[in-house]
Design a protein around this motif. Structure first.
Motif, mmCIF file in Angstrom:
data_model
loop_
_atom_site.group_PDB
_atom_site.id
_atom_site.type_symbol
_atom_site.label_atom_id
_atom_site.label_comp_id
_atom_site.label_asym_id
_atom_site.label_seq_id
_atom_site.Cartn_x
_atom_site.Cartn_y
_atom_site.Cartn_z
ATOM 1 N N THR A 271 2.977 5.482 10.879
ATOM 2 C CA THR A 271 3.103 4.913 9.535
ATOM 3 C C THR A 271 4.555 4.934 9.059
ATOM 4 O OG1 THR A 271 0.855 5.592 8.970
ATOM 5 C CG2 THR A 271 2.349 5.137 7.133
ATOM 6 N N LEU A 272 5.255 6.036 9.304
ATOM 7 C CA LEU A 272 6.660 6.134 8.892
ATOM 8 C C LEU A 272 7.518 5.075 9.574
ATOM 9 C CD1 LEU A 272 7.191 10.024 8.845
ATOM 10 C CD2 LEU A 272 6.879 8.499 6.891
ATOM 11 N N LYS A 273 7.132 4.677 10.767
ATOM 12 C CA LYS A 273 7.870 3.640 11.493
ATOM 13 C C LYS A 273 7.520 2.234 10.990
ATOM 14 C CE LYS A 273 8.254 6.308 15.786
ATOM 15 N NZ LYS A 273 7.821 6.439 17.200
ATOM 16 N N GLU A 274 6.292 2.048 10.526
ATOM 17 C CA GLU A 274 5.814 0.706 10.196
ATOM 18 C C GLU A 274 6.042 0.288 8.750
ATOM 19 O OE1 GLU A 274 1.731 0.657 11.337
ATOM 20 O OE2 GLU A 274 2.156 0.512 13.497
ATOM 21 N N VAL A 275 6.124 1.261 7.818
ATOM 22 C CA VAL A 275 6.268 0.884 6.408
ATOM 23 C C VAL A 275 7.649 0.262 6.154
ATOM 24 C CG1 VAL A 275 4.640 2.592 5.520
ATOM 25 C CG2 VAL A 275 7.071 3.206 5.799
ATOM 26 N N ASP A 276 7.766 -0.407 4.996
ATOM 27 C CA ASP A 276 9.039 -1.039 4.627
ATOM 28 C C ASP A 276 10.030 -0.036 4.046
ATOM 29 O OD1 ASP A 276 8.263 -3.860 5.145
ATOM 30 O OD2 ASP A 276 6.792 -3.451 3.565
ATOM 31 N N LEU A 277 9.498 1.031 3.433
ATOM 32 C CA LEU A 277 10.368 1.977 2.740
ATOM 33 C C LEU A 277 9.729 3.361 2.728
ATOM 34 C CD1 LEU A 277 12.955 2.256 0.915
ATOM 35 C CD2 LEU A 277 11.438 1.783 -1.040
ATOM 36 N N ILE A 278 10.559 4.393 2.837
ATOM 37 C CA ILE A 278 10.100 5.783 2.707
ATOM 38 C C ILE A 278 10.702 6.371 1.441
ATOM 39 C CG2 ILE A 278 10.129 8.112 3.686
ATOM 40 C CD1 ILE A 278 10.348 6.800 6.460
ATOM 41 N N ALA A 279 9.853 6.839 0.534
ATOM 42 C CA ALA A 279 10.309 7.525 -0.681
ATOM 43 C C ALA A 279 10.263 9.018 -0.403
ATOM 44 C CB ALA A 279 9.413 7.165 -1.859
ATOM 45 N N ALA A 280 11.439 9.666 -0.424
ATOM 46 C CA ALA A 280 11.540 11.070 -0.029
ATOM 47 C C ALA A 280 12.050 11.919 -1.178
ATOM 48 C CB ALA A 280 12.468 11.215 1.169
ATOM 49 N N GLU A 281 11.508 13.135 -1.279
ATOM 50 C CA GLU A 281 11.936 14.047 -2.336
ATOM 51 C C GLU A 281 13.423 14.374 -2.193
ATOM 52 O OE1 GLU A 281 10.496 18.273 -4.372
ATOM 53 O OE2 GLU A 281 9.693 17.670 -2.433
ATOM 54 N N TYR B 33 12.482 12.210 15.328
ATOM 55 C CA TYR B 33 11.493 11.297 15.917
ATOM 56 C C TYR B 33 12.012 9.862 16.026
ATOM 57 C CZ TYR B 33 8.034 15.013 15.708
ATOM 58 O OH TYR B 33 7.351 16.183 15.922
ATOM 59 N N GLU B 34 13.337 9.691 15.862
ATOM 60 C CA GLU B 34 13.999 8.386 16.033
ATOM 61 C C GLU B 34 13.357 7.301 15.168
ATOM 62 O OE1 GLU B 34 13.973 7.630 20.220
ATOM 63 O OE2 GLU B 34 15.470 9.171 20.645
ATOM 64 N N ILE B 35 13.163 7.646 13.893
ATOM 65 C CA ILE B 35 12.595 6.704 12.934
ATOM 66 C C ILE B 35 13.728 6.127 12.090
ATOM 67 C CG2 ILE B 35 11.053 6.469 10.939
ATOM 68 C CD1 ILE B 35 9.409 8.806 12.153
ATOM 69 N N LYS B 36 13.829 4.793 12.038
ATOM 70 C CA LYS B 36 14.954 4.124 11.382
ATOM 71 C C LYS B 36 14.598 3.486 10.042
ATOM 72 C CE LYS B 36 17.334 4.974 15.120
ATOM 73 N NZ LYS B 36 18.365 6.042 15.136
ATOM 74 N N THR B 37 13.415 3.719 9.537
ATOM 75 C CA THR B 37 12.969 3.108 8.285
ATOM 76 C C THR B 37 13.882 3.518 7.122
ATOM 77 O OG1 THR B 37 10.704 3.257 9.108
ATOM 78 C CG2 THR B 37 10.979 2.799 6.758
ATOM 79 N N PRO B 38 14.257 2.576 6.248
ATOM 80 C CA PRO B 38 15.108 2.907 5.092
ATOM 81 C C PRO B 38 14.433 3.927 4.171
ATOM 82 C CG PRO B 38 14.948 0.539 5.385
ATOM 83 C CD PRO B 38 13.939 1.150 6.302
ATOM 84 N N MET B 39 15.251 4.762 3.521
ATOM 85 C CA MET B 39 14.739 5.767 2.593
ATOM 86 C C MET B 39 15.320 5.568 1.204
ATOM 87 S SD MET B 39 14.430 9.548 4.279
ATOM 88 C CE MET B 39 16.130 9.635 4.804
ATOM 89 N N THR B 40 14.587 6.055 0.216
ATOM 90 C CA THR B 40 15.081 6.128 -1.152
ATOM 91 C C THR B 40 14.616 7.452 -1.743
ATOM 92 O OG1 THR B 40 15.212 4.972 -3.279
ATOM 93 C CG2 THR B 40 13.050 5.016 -2.219
ATOM 94 N N SER B 41 15.360 7.975 -2.704
ATOM 95 C CA SER B 41 15.004 9.290 -3.260
ATOM 96 C C SER B 41 13.965 9.155 -4.368
ATOM 97 C CB SER B 41 16.244 9.995 -3.805
ATOM 98 O OG SER B 41 16.804 9.265 -4.879
ATOM 99 N N LYS C 204 0.846 -1.192 0.000
ATOM 100 C CA LYS C 204 0.000 0.000 0.000
ATOM 101 C C LYS C 204 0.882 1.244 0.000
ATOM 102 C CE LYS C 204 -4.014 1.710 2.642
ATOM 103 N NZ LYS C 204 -4.875 1.390 3.810
ATOM 104 N N LEU C 205 0.461 2.267 -0.751
ATOM 105 C CA LEU C 205 1.184 3.534 -0.776
ATOM 106 C C LEU C 205 0.513 4.512 0.184
ATOM 107 C CD1 LEU C 205 3.381 5.372 -2.047
ATOM 108 C CD2 LEU C 205 1.629 6.100 -3.692
ATOM 109 N N TYR C 206 1.304 5.088 1.070
ATOM 110 C CA TYR C 206 0.806 6.069 2.042
ATOM 111 C C TYR C 206 1.385 7.443 1.695
ATOM 112 C CZ TYR C 206 -0.317 1.953 4.888
ATOM 113 O OH TYR C 206 -0.816 0.751 5.347
ATOM 114 N N LEU C 207 0.519 8.397 1.411
ATOM 115 C CA LEU C 207 0.953 9.774 1.164
ATOM 116 C C LEU C 207 0.975 10.483 2.501
ATOM 117 C CD1 LEU C 207 -1.279 10.514 -1.962
ATOM 118 C CD2 LEU C 207 1.029 9.544 -1.903
ATOM 119 N N CYS C 208 2.172 10.745 3.017
ATOM 120 C CA CYS C 208 2.311 11.262 4.379
ATOM 121 C C CYS C 208 2.675 12.743 4.391
ATOM 122 C CB CYS C 208 3.381 10.474 5.125
ATOM 123 S SG CYS C 208 2.935 8.747 5.415
#
Length: 279
Positions: free
Chosen positions: A25-35, A47-55, A4-8
């Protein structure tokens, strides 16, 4: 099953402007896509969130969207964040959302900050109906076309602008739209937040003496309906009544209806139109 895609929505300035749902949600998802991962890491670290990011940004939005859709189809859940505010509003996120729908992937939006809405509520101008233009295009011909459309816009208009382009943009707006009330908002939600109610002329005098600073949201009053009707009537008066009625007939209106429309445009009775046509 597909992910599922979450627009945060993320803060536009003050880091406290984030919902509990977005944080979870940012803590629970598998990946964060960030601008911009360099920008978003500050929020995640806060906020001590360790979720992996991709651009995911304007320059890779199509190719990278294909990759993200494949990840979603494989069952991963992804959160999309922009540098500030709500993804997909004047943002490359709209391409990813489009591809997700085409692939049958579920999309949901987690509401939160948006600079355009924050500025509108601060503006003191009519907020019932508004037109959002974001950043005006740099293409000269397209820019002029849009400005000409905005000249007749009766809704409140919202435009984004960078500080180094602000004076030029206000000059263009004044030339095409005429003098208008405008609320200039900057540093929204931050310590030095400012919402200044003024006019195009006053703003130009001010910023030619004091350089603009920070990103701006311009909230501009729409054109009054009375003023627009007056101009339209003046334009109709330049045509003869015969030409005016013929104008509507060429669009497929019956003769009687064309007469009624012409009478309404000119602010006269249908009988006056009829008498003029007899002559």
């Amino acid at each position: 099953m597909s992910g599922k895609l979450y627009l945060c929505a993320t803060p536009i300035g003050n880091l406290e402007d984030i919902t509990l749902r977005v944080l979870r949600t940012l803590k629970e998802v598998d990946l964060i896509a960030a601008e911009d991962t360099r920008h978003s890491i500050k929020l995640l670290n806060h906020y001590e969130i360790k979720t992996p990011m991709t651009s995911y940004h304007e320059h890779n939005k199509i190719e990278k969207a294909h990759y993200l859709v494949d990840q979603l189809l494989s069952g991963k859940s992804i959160a999309l964040v922009t540098d500030a505010g709500t993804p997909a509003i004047s943002d490359p996120g709209e391409e990813l959302v489009r591809q997700c729908y085409a692939a049958g992937i579920e999309v949901t939006s987690l509401p939160g900050p948006a600079a355009c809405i924050t500025a509108l509520t601060l503006s003191g101008l009519s907020s019932r109906r508004f037109a959002f233009e974001a950043f005006l295009t740099p293409d000269k011909k397209e820019r002029q076309r849009i400005l000409k459309e905005l000249k007749a816009e009766t809704r409140t208009i919202i435009i984004y602008e960078a500080p180094h382009h602000l004076i030029k943009t206000i000059e263009e707006l004044k030339d095409v739209l005429g003098e208008r009330q405008v609320t200039l908002c900057r540093e929204l939600t931050k310590k030095h937040e400012e919402a200044w109610q003024t006019t195009f002329s006053e703003a130009l005098v001010h910023y030619k003496n004091e350089a603009p600073r920070g990103e701006y949201v311009l909230v501009i009053e729409g054109r009054s309906k009375e003023d627009l009707q007056k101009e339209q009537q003046q334009n109709w008066q330049k045509m003869s009544i015969v030409e005016h009625v013929a104008y509507y007939e060429e669009q497929g209106w019956e003769h009687k209806e064309a007469m009624k429309l012409a009478a309404k445009d000119r602010g006269v009775s249908k009988r006056e139109i009829y008498q003029a046509l007899l002559k």
